[in-house]
Design an enzyme around this catalytic site. Structure first.
Site, short mmCIF file in Angstrom:
data_model
loop_
_atom_site.label_atom_id
_atom_site.label_comp_id
_atom_site.label_asym_id
_atom_site.label_seq_id
_atom_site.Cartn_x
_atom_site.Cartn_y
_atom_site.Cartn_z
N ASP A 146 -1.46 5.20 -2.36
CA ASP A 146 -0.68 4.01 -2.00
C ASP A 146 -1.11 2.79 -2.83
O ASP A 146 -0.29 2.05 -3.35
CB ASP A 146 -0.88 3.74 -0.50
CG ASP A 146 -0.29 2.42 -0.06
OD1 ASP A 146 0.94 2.32 -0.06
OD2 ASP A 146 -1.06 1.50 0.29
N GLU A 193 2.67 9.76 -2.28
CA GLU A 193 1.48 8.94 -2.49
C GLU A 193 0.21 9.79 -2.60
O GLU A 193 -0.65 9.55 -3.45
CB GLU A 193 1.33 7.92 -1.36
CG GLU A 193 2.42 6.86 -1.38
CD GLU A 193 2.34 5.87 -0.24
OE1 GLU A 193 2.75 4.72 -0.43
OE2 GLU A 193 1.88 6.24 0.86
#
Lengths: 296, 296
Positions: free
Chosen positions: B114, B184
């Site tokens: 992320d 992610e």
């Protein structure tokens, strides 16, 4: 498409233009000698240069040719190719508003630097805390990437003396928020001047130097304790007494006095204009006095 | 110090253990054949392998040796050295809870991925939108780094077929949230297997491939319009009519019907269980029917 401005944006621009014009008015009406200010820094010298020459061109030459900026580049082990980017990293919007010239503030660089810092810290935490859940990693990240820690790094590099601000701002003490901004914008500036990977290297170097000179571990779980002392204290009392710590707040003139009570005994107190801050402070005071708690 | 668990944490752990045990009970009491499920994917095959051998060791071999995973690695132009990290990138916590073995879920990798994604997107936006303020860059970043866009990228790579979930979850449709998580975590896994800079290269490669195959520009201002159609519409009506668009909501059974009115004329309507979603939808419908607005 070219987005049109909403009413809010228009109002914001109107206010900014008004403030800028008022500043410009003041700057012609008043005599202002930056050298008279206490804490005369490089930023003040640059301010003087701009006032004397009525040109912003000058400010960036004075700035980049200074010994201090050369020392900074040697400290972070990176030499800027584009000195304009380096200057921009320290240019606060109040400086830009005061001079209607083609100069830009550090805000875009700060946006970039902030996310580079986020990636770097996440990676280091991931490596250092093998057994931490995602939730605990996130908490520790918040304990590291915040105004307190970043302004500490900013002061460590002496960035506070480089911030180019407008006249009004220059008279005020530099806030932690601006100290933290310029640390992030410096990292962003390295990425723009070179590459993201160089920015990450510079960051790593700064943290290592900070750890060496301050004899503190940067990526330390102890930061979590200091960042969120109330949770640490609560875990301690729950484990040892099966009860929660009590916080009693009283108004004392325009401030709050907060007392910490554990198992019916008053343990510490703290006074602050914010009740929330006083509660955090009193928990931290107690933890600092009882260091064995946070080491267990 | 070793942080002790708060009551909340203890309760959470108790619930998780209970859920896991219930799942394990069910898995021995019921006969479950993953191959009977519609959309039989690689994840289902792996589930079968685990059920048959009663061992998780097997799952990761089946997984990594599959043609699909080999194709994925060739598509992202990166070959994992550590196949365990690659498997972990697709291991949902429900899979981990169901088998009390030494396997870990993707959550830590997702945390890392992320923030790498954040740094990459910030840098690209900084480069592509020279004249955007920090505020506008932040908005555009939110329009890019969100569940909708990331799950689109996830589906583009076909990651949805790889997600290893527990039996209960496996019967359900994969949510956008999990699709976005594994995108992610894949990026995070590259960083762990190699380096942050390789993870950035992989990301860049994926975006280029996505742009080529979908014929869409990823870093496009148009995303902002689609992400926040109400603001775009408001700017349009303010500029052209000096008035705001009106949204009229009515309850229709268990849903909301929202009508869009501009200058006293009804322009569009949308129905959704969420009033907020219906308002966004009706604005988007109108903008899609009147494409010249968002191009101006």
């Amino acid at each position: 498409m070219a987005l049109t401005q909403s009413d809010d944006t228009k109002l914001e621009i109107r206010i900014l233009v008004q403030e800028r014009d008022e500043m410009a008015d003041r700057s012609t009406n008043e005599t202002f000698d930056a050298s008279q200010l206490k804490n005369h820094t490089l930023a003040h010298k640059v301010y003087d240069a701009v006032v004397k020459t009525q040109s912003c061109q000058k400010h960036y030459e004075t700035f980049c040719e200074s010994t201090q900026i050369k020392n900074l580049q040697s400290k972070i082990n990176y030499n800027f190719k584009d000195k304009l980017v380096l200057t921009r990293a320290f240019t606060h919007s109040s400086f830009v508003h005061e001079y209607n010239e083609e100069i830009k503030s550090y805000e875009r660089l700060e946006f970039l630097g902030d996310s580079i810092l986020g990636a770097y810290v996440s990676q280091e935490l991931f490596k250092s805390f093998d057994n931490f859940s995602e939730g605990k990693l996130s908490k520790l990240k918040s304990a590291l990437v915040n105004e307190d820690t970043l302004s500490e790094l900013s002061m460590f590099l002496g960035l506070d003396t480089f911030v180019l601000r407008g006249k009004g701002e220059l008279k005020e003490e530099l806030t932690n928020s601006i100290k933290c901004d310029v640390f992030e914008s410096l990292i962003g500036a390295v990425a723009v001047d070179s590459s993201l990977s160089d920015a990450l290297n510079v960051l790593e170097g700064i943290i290592k130097l900070y750890e060496k000179e301050s004899e503190k571990v940067f990526f330390s779980e102890q930061r979590l304790v200091m960042f969120d002392p109330k949770s640490t204290l609560q875990e301690y009392t729950m484990k040892n007494f099966g009860s929660l710590p009590k916080y009693e707040a009283m108004r004392v003139e325009d401030k709050f006095c907060v007392e910490l009570w554990i198992e019916g005994q008053k343990k510490a107190e703290a006074i602050n204009i914010s009740k929330k801050a006083a509660m955090k402070e009193v928990a931290l005071n107690f933890l600092n006095k009882n260091k064995e708690i946070s080491k267990n």
